[in-house]
Scaffold this active site. Structure first.
Site, mmCIF file in Angstrom:
data_model
loop_
_atom_site.group_PDB
_atom_site.id
_atom_site.type_symbol
_atom_site.label_atom_id
_atom_site.label_comp_id
_atom_site.label_asym_id
_atom_site.label_seq_id
_atom_site.Cartn_x
_atom_site.Cartn_y
_atom_site.Cartn_z
ATOM 1 N N ASP A 427 0.992 -1.410 -0.009
ATOM 2 C CA ASP A 427 0.027 -0.096 0.168
ATOM 3 C C ASP A 427 0.631 1.273 -0.462
ATOM 4 O OD1 ASP A 427 -2.401 1.577 0.871
ATOM 5 O OD2 ASP A 427 -2.382 1.454 2.442
ATOM 6 N N GLU A 430 3.263 5.123 -4.188
ATOM 7 C CA GLU A 430 2.811 5.795 -4.704
ATOM 8 C C GLU A 430 4.446 6.973 -5.352
ATOM 9 O OE1 GLU A 430 0.362 5.752 -3.270
ATOM 10 O OE2 GLU A 430 -0.666 4.389 -4.113
ATOM 11 N N ASP A 503 -8.954 3.345 -2.991
ATOM 12 C CA ASP A 503 -10.233 3.775 -2.419
ATOM 13 C C ASP A 503 -10.939 4.609 -2.574
ATOM 14 O OD1 ASP A 503 -8.037 3.531 -0.118
ATOM 15 O OD2 ASP A 503 -7.671 5.555 -0.162
#
Ligand code: MIG
Length: 818
Positions: A427, A430, A503
């Site tokens: 997770d 980025e 999300d």
């Protein structure tokens, strides 16, 4: 009158002349022009042979590499010096040894293979491509151009191509917008986009690959540039398609079709395919932020078995860690993780845990200490450490673009794996940083020895993180297949991980969006994808959740997930009738596992996408360029989700040919829309005539019981149709040594008979002995069945006109006649 009107260009010229005439005292530099875009001039030379060709206007250079008959790569060096050839997306560019023709006349240079011609026009350096029938498929509307970047060095690089009136565009990964990208302007810059909205851009992934379809012919452009990149599909100017980046090289692959499927396959040839996932990973996964403490985790596991809802994996989100420190456990919540995981495994559950890239700055934390000692964390331009706040607090971040750091990170999974963890969820890669969003531009990266700032490494950071995770797990697990999932990524990430769309929100709009995103990801080279079923933030009602489970049953990756501040969200949380319907669909997924697994094999081995929007089946039908609800899983099962509350029926477009309604076995003729009832219990599902769909018995998890027989659902057709059925051990890499079985079924029928042929290849022998045939849709009353010359007397015709009988799995020819 007219002569008195100065056009704006002339005004500008006058102004510039005045400027140039002005001489500053202590800056006597003369002749330095303001920075403007520069265009390739007139190509004066063209040389080359074999797979490499070079063209120059005297200063700038263009390189053309012929990769194979369908793929050519174009590169631009504004002042004649190319960067070293290195790509995270294309690990191994090996031009094929093929016949290439190089031709020059006074109009153009031309490089041709048997399928594609690349034309370099002498008048203006415009580059275009045509096919073997001399149809121009792609052509420059401007010569390639660039603008110097004085702040960082290098150039902004641009390419502008013609955009035709009926040309449409697909691809680019996870963009939350219509499937067809015509008219849109989009950016690639990996971004943590909590509760993203329709049309929000960019999101988590950067996939600089698009497919154009114009007048029935498809081609692809893969702009392999990791900097922030932009695409405009006839948005600013309806007649132009442009792509450009804030740095790096103008470097793109032209990928010839003519079919979209060919383009996707060729893209996979360059960037690789997804390895075969462990079979259990195709099952249902249950996730939440977070299941803790241990008692809760156990209760969820028990809940599945008690409710008899199949499930293969339960996830641990960040709260399993000690203060969110990766590779640690919160022993208050999880006093004995090894035992807990073993107990779950006993019940048939795999445990998947999350990791984040942020490593807490804490000298008592061994991972931080080691990373610090070995200089594995990213630094700023002035050598300060890159520090930022994420879940653990003040953090530093491993430089995953350094091979040694990846190796180290990969080795850290040994304890988790020893504890029994089967999958790792990557997770925040980025990378996400609280407050500032991501790293500043000046952070330095090793970039596997090719060096770069964060401007260059940002979009590949997440992919290199999950690569480190995957490769490390693969080493530790020896011959067992790792399961990994990532949020961020760049082209080629499919070699290392599955993805979820991030999300999302519990809304009908997001259900619609998720359907589009999965189709888009699938055609952009990311086959193993899914959404947070139910929506991450917000509260779905029972109906929305059930509709989402129904769609999710046909997502390559099927996982329900929810944010921490939401109500319980297991498939039984909404009571009846929802629980029963959810169960039914999850069971359906488990029944279809052998079919779905075969579709993964077709992807892995042959580069086919798993989900295929209808435009991929019939790209020559312009209307299909705008359809985005219905898709096929593999090429046999067409699915159309229900995307509105209270919907009683909906229109579904079926591509040409005959289709069986999965629920009723009624036959529909494709090539048009049909109206299909959509009670809460079902969504429209159709099976293509002539398909052979292998089916497992319902199991609560993969491997629950030995498979005693395979059901083969044979759908009648009056034309010849092929189906494939792939099987192997389901969890090792033995398939790389040909230990698998690939069966081919050929169905053909007429008014009074149906034949089914089976052929096999590969070295794997499944344990079960027989097939249970279910033959659907015979247009006659069957009287005789012969298999390999033997009459089968024992058969039944059930009232839905389904013919059923059994035989051993090794048959080769089966004939049914009236
Ligand atoms: O800042 O780990 O997208 O799936 O549950 C939030 C907690 C961090 C974002 C992920 C989400 C996950 C959550 N994570």
């Amino acid at each position: 009158m007219e002569e008195n009107i100065l056009n704006p260009k002339e005004i500008l010229n006058e102004f510039v002349e005045e400027e140039e005439g002005f001489r500053h005292l202590n800056n006597p530099a003369d002749g330095i022009k303001p920075i403007t875009k520069k265009y390739l001039g007139v190509p004066t030379h063209g040389v080359g042979s074999g797979s490499k060709y070079y063209f120059t206007d005297g200063d700038a250079k263009v390189e053309l590499i012929v990769v194979n008959e369908e793929i050519m790569r174009v590169r631009l060096a504004p002042h004649g010096v190319f960067l070293e050839d290195f790509s995270y997306a294309v690990p191994d560019l090996k031009p094929k040894n093929i016949a290439v023709n190089f031709f020059e006349d006074d109009k153009e240079f031309r490089v041709s293979t048997a399928k594609v011609n690349c034309h370099i026009r002498k008048a203006d350096f415009f580059i275009s491509f045509s096919d073997q029938n001399n149809v121009i498929t792609s052509s420059d509307a401007k010569a390639m151009h660039w603008e110097e970047n004085t702040q960082f060095g290098g150039y902004y690089v641009f390419s502008t191509k013609e955009c035709h009136p009926d040309e449409n565009f697909f691809g680019l990964g996870d963009k939350p917008t219509e499937l067809n990208l015509r008219g849109k302007r989009l950016v690639n810059w990996n971004t943590d986009a909590y509760s993203f909205a329709w049309n929000q851009d960019p999101l988590y992934r950067s996939i600089p690959f698009y497919i154009s379809v114009n007048e029935g012919i498809a081609h692809g452009i893969f702009f392999d540039n990791t900097f922030k990149a932009h695409f405009d599909f006839g948005g600013e100017d309806r007649t132009k398609t442009s792509f450009w980046a804030d740095g790096g090289e103008m470097q793109y692959y032209y990928i010839h079709g003519p079919h979209m499927m060919d383009v996707v396959k060729s893209y996979h040839l360059l960037t690789g395919t997804h390895p075969m996932p462990p079979l259990w990973a195709l099952g249902y996964h249950q996730c939440r932020w977070s299941y803790y403490p241990e008692a809760k985790f156990r209760a969820v596991a028990k809940g599945f078995r008690e409710n008899k809802i199949p499930c293969d994996a339960i996830y641990l989100d960040i709260d399993y860690m000690d203060g969110y420190r990766c590779f640690t456990w919160n022993r208050r919540y999880f006093p004995d993780p090894k035992k807990m995981i073993a107990d779950a495994a006993e019940m048939g559950f795999k445990t998947v845990v999350i990791v984040d890239p942020g490593i807490r700055v804490d000298d008592n934390y061994p991972i931080f200490k080691e990373g610090k000692e070995k200089k594995y964390f990213c630094r700023r331009s002035d050598d300060y450490f890159m520090e930022g706040h994420v879940w653990p607090g003040r953090c530093q971040f491993p430089d995953f673009t350094n091979a040694e750091v990846r190796e180290w990170w990969g080795s850290l999974f040994d304890e988790l794996i020893e504890y029994g963890v089967a999958g790792v969820w990557n997770d925040m890669n980025e990378p996400a940083v609280f407050g500032s969003g991501t790293f500043p531009a000046d952070v330095r990266h090793d970039y596997d020895g090719y060096r770069g700032s964060h401007r260059k490494a940002h979009n590949v950071y997440g992919m290199q993180m999950v690569r480190a995770t995957y490769e490390g797990m693969r080493k530790i697990l020896k011959n067992k297949r790792p399961f990994t999932i990532t949020r961020a990524g760049y082209s080629g990430l499919q070699r290392y991980a599955s993805v979820w769309t991030g999300d999302n929100v519990a809304s009908w709009e997001h259900l619609r969006l998720g359907n589009i995103q999965c189709q888009r990801l699938s055609m952009s080279g990311i086959p193993f994808c899914g959404t947070d079923i139910g929506g991450f933030s917000g509260e779905p009602d029972g109906e929305l959740f059930t509709r989402w489970i129904q769609l999710g049953s046909f997502s390559p990756f099927m996982r329900a997930h929810s944010a921490g501040d939401t109500k319980e969200r297991e498939p039984w949380s909404f009571g009846e009738p929802f629980t029963a319907i959810n169960r039914n669909f999850i069971e359906l997924r488990y029944r279809l596992l052998p079919y779905m697994y075969s579709a993964f094999w077709e992807h892995h081995r042959y580069g086919f996408p798993i989900l295929r929007p209808v435009v991929m089946q019939e790209q020559d039908v312009l209307k299909n360029h705008f359809r985005q609800d219905e898709f096929t899983y593999g090429d046999k099962i067409l699915v159309c989700p229900v995307l509105e509350p209270g919907q009683k029926s909906r229109k579904v477009y079926l591509p040409k040919g005959k289709w069986f309604n999965f629920w009723t076995n009624e036959v529909e003729t494709g090539g048009e829309e049909v109206e299909v009832p959509t009670p809460l219990e079902t969504i429209p599902i159709f099976i293509k005539a002539g398909s052979v769909i292998p089916e497992y018995p319902v199991m609560q998890y993969v491997g629950e019981k030995p498979i005693e027989e395979i059901k083969l659902n044979v759908y009648y057709s009056d034309y010849e149709a092929n189906s494939f059925f792939f099987e192997d051990h389901g969890e090792s890499f033995a398939y790389e040594q040909d230990i698998y079985s690939e069966k081919k079924f050929v169905v053909n029928g007429d008014e009074s008979s149906l034949t089914l042929n089976q052929s096999m290849e590969g070295l794997y022998t499944p344990r079960y002995d027989g097939y249970h045939f279910k033959v659907i849709g015979l247009p006659f009353v069957p009287a005789t069945i012969t298999i390999d010359g033997k009459d089968i007397a024992d058969f039944v015709i059930s009232n839905e006109k389904v013919l059923e009988f059994k035989y051993t799995k090794t048959f080769s020819t089966l004939q049914i006649s009236k």
